[in-house]
Design an enzyme around this catalytic site. Structure first.
Site, PDB file in Angstrom:
ATOM      1  CE  LYS A  29       0.793   1.349   4.448  1.00 21.05           C
ATOM      2  NZ  LYS A  29       1.445   2.627   4.842  1.00 21.05           N
ATOM      3  CG  MET A 114      11.818  -7.111   6.063  1.00 22.17           C
ATOM      4  SD  MET A 114      10.417  -7.952   6.795  1.00 22.17           S
ATOM      5  CE  MET A 114      10.977  -8.117   8.479  1.00 22.17           C
ATOM      6  N   GLY A 116       9.698  -0.590   5.001  1.00 22.59           N
ATOM      7  CA  GLY A 116       9.625   0.349   3.890  1.00 22.59           C
ATOM      8  C   GLY A 116       8.456   1.305   3.948  1.00 22.59           C
ATOM      9  CB  VAL A 118       5.079  -0.551   0.970  1.00 26.18           C
ATOM     10  CG1 VAL A 118       5.694   0.638   0.249  1.00 26.18           C
ATOM     11  CG2 VAL A 118       6.123  -1.632   1.217  1.00 26.18           C
ATOM     12  N   GLY A 119       3.583  -1.433   4.151  1.00 28.33           N
ATOM     13  CA  GLY A 119       2.612  -2.307   4.808  1.00 28.33           C
ATOM     14  C   GLY A 119       2.856  -3.786   4.691  1.00 28.33           C
ATOM     15  N   GLY A 120       4.079  -4.217   4.431  1.00 29.88           N
ATOM     16  CA  GLY A 120       4.341  -5.631   4.192  1.00 29.88           C
ATOM     17  C   GLY A 120       3.852  -6.552   5.288  1.00 29.88           C
ATOM     18  CG  ASP A 155      -1.175   0.727   8.798  1.00 33.07           C
ATOM     19  OD1 ASP A 155      -1.922   1.594   9.288  1.00 33.07           O
ATOM     20  OD2 ASP A 155      -0.039   0.975   8.357  1.00 33.07           O
TER      21      ASP A 155
END
Length: 313
Positions: A29, A114, A116, A118-120, A155
């Site tokens: 995301k 990891m 980042g 971006v919601g991993g 999130d």
């Protein structure tokens, strides 16, 4: 070669041989904008932010274990105990909530960076909840899954619900929306961001006026954390400056990923081909519906179609 771009793979991913795993997407995301409106007495910050999914991310390969109720997660992640992994915790939460006696084999095909922004990890947890709810036939509602997800991370519910969303307050006020689905070049600088450091910085803006969603969508998007982050992390500044040569670019969340937006894929790919080798990166399209939910809709449609086929005599 395995694809981490979902649109090219989903159409081939709705059949499962006996005992074979199904591949479930776990999308990245972006926070397309992020504004900090104030700080509450409890220390939390009031925010206004816009989430959109990407046609890019990890995959979870999942098969049911009928012989026992074990959750077998591979591969092992260095310096992270399996029982602390969000995927494992999500599976155990669902097992307990729905009194499931089955187990699961889960393989994480990891590509998202990891730390980042971006919601991993949150996406992985949500994909585990939603996909196992389907495979185990646990029949929990989407709201029940989101409540479970919230215990794993703030999130996670966004990924569970699977729709682009405008979040306010401390993230509890959600409005679904449909921002333009643009193309993005995303870069991950070699910096590990401390969110605590960013939110404790005295120079962080904390008084951005609240605006309506309609007004925010009509204005250029910004991120209130960006200046503070680049003051602390030089590699983020380098990546952002490189992208700004080509297009409007911003930080997502508190980073470390930065992104530039384009109207067409060809433009994004042309810029990405010039990317410095020092940066991990990828090109992806923004999506207002999560690829995970697109796949589940496809699976449900396929299942219904098979059930409705007339018997051949």
């Amino acid at each position: 070669m395995k694809s981490h771009q979902f649109s090219t793979a989903l159409c081939q991913n709705t059949t499962q041989s006996n005992g074979q795993p199904l591949r479930f997407p776990s999308p990245a995301k972006l926070n397309l904008f992020l504004y900090i409106n104030g700080k509450l007495p409890n220390g939390y910050h009031e925010l206004q932010t816009l989430f959109q999914f990407l046609d890019f991310g990890d995959w979870l390969d999942i098969s049911i274990r009928e012989q026992d109720n074990q959750i077998v997660l591979t591969p092992e992640i260095p310096n992270l105990k399996t029982e602390n992994n969000l995927i494992y915790r999500a599976a155990k939460l669902l097992q307990e909530k729905a009194n499931i006696q089955l187990g699961a084999n889960i393989h994480l095909d990891k590509i998202l960076p990891m730390g980042g922004g971006v919601g991993g990890g949150s996406s992985n947890a949500a994909t585990a909840l939603v996909s196992l709810n389907y495979l185990w036939q646990a029949n929990l509602s989407i709201d029940e899954l989101a409540k479970l997800g919230l215990t794993l991370g703030a999130d996670v519910p966004i990924f569970v619900y699977g729709q682009a969303a405008f979040a306010e307050g401390v993230g509890e006020k959600i409005t679904y929306c449909e921002p333009a689905e643009k193309w993005f070049v995303i870069l991950k600088p070699d910096d590990s961001i401390s969110t605590a450091v960013i939110f404790q910085d005295p120079n962080l803006p904390r008084n951005t006026p609240k605006k309506s969603l309609e007004q925010l969508l009509s204005e250029p998007y910004k991120n209130d954390c960006e200046k503070v982050v680049i003051n602390h992390y030089s590699n983020v500044e380098k990546a952002l400056n490189w992208l700004l040569q080509y297009a409007p670019a911003r930080l997502t969340g508190t980073g470390a990923c930065v992104f530039a937006e384009f109207d067409h894929e060809a433009e994004a790919q042309a810029v990405f081909r010039q990317k410095p080798e020092a940066f991990f990166g990828f090109v992806a399209k923004g999506l207002n519906v999560s690829p995970l939910h697109a796949m589940l809709k496809q699976l449900s449609s396929t299942h219904t179609h098979r059930q409705s086929k007339p018997e051949v005599l």
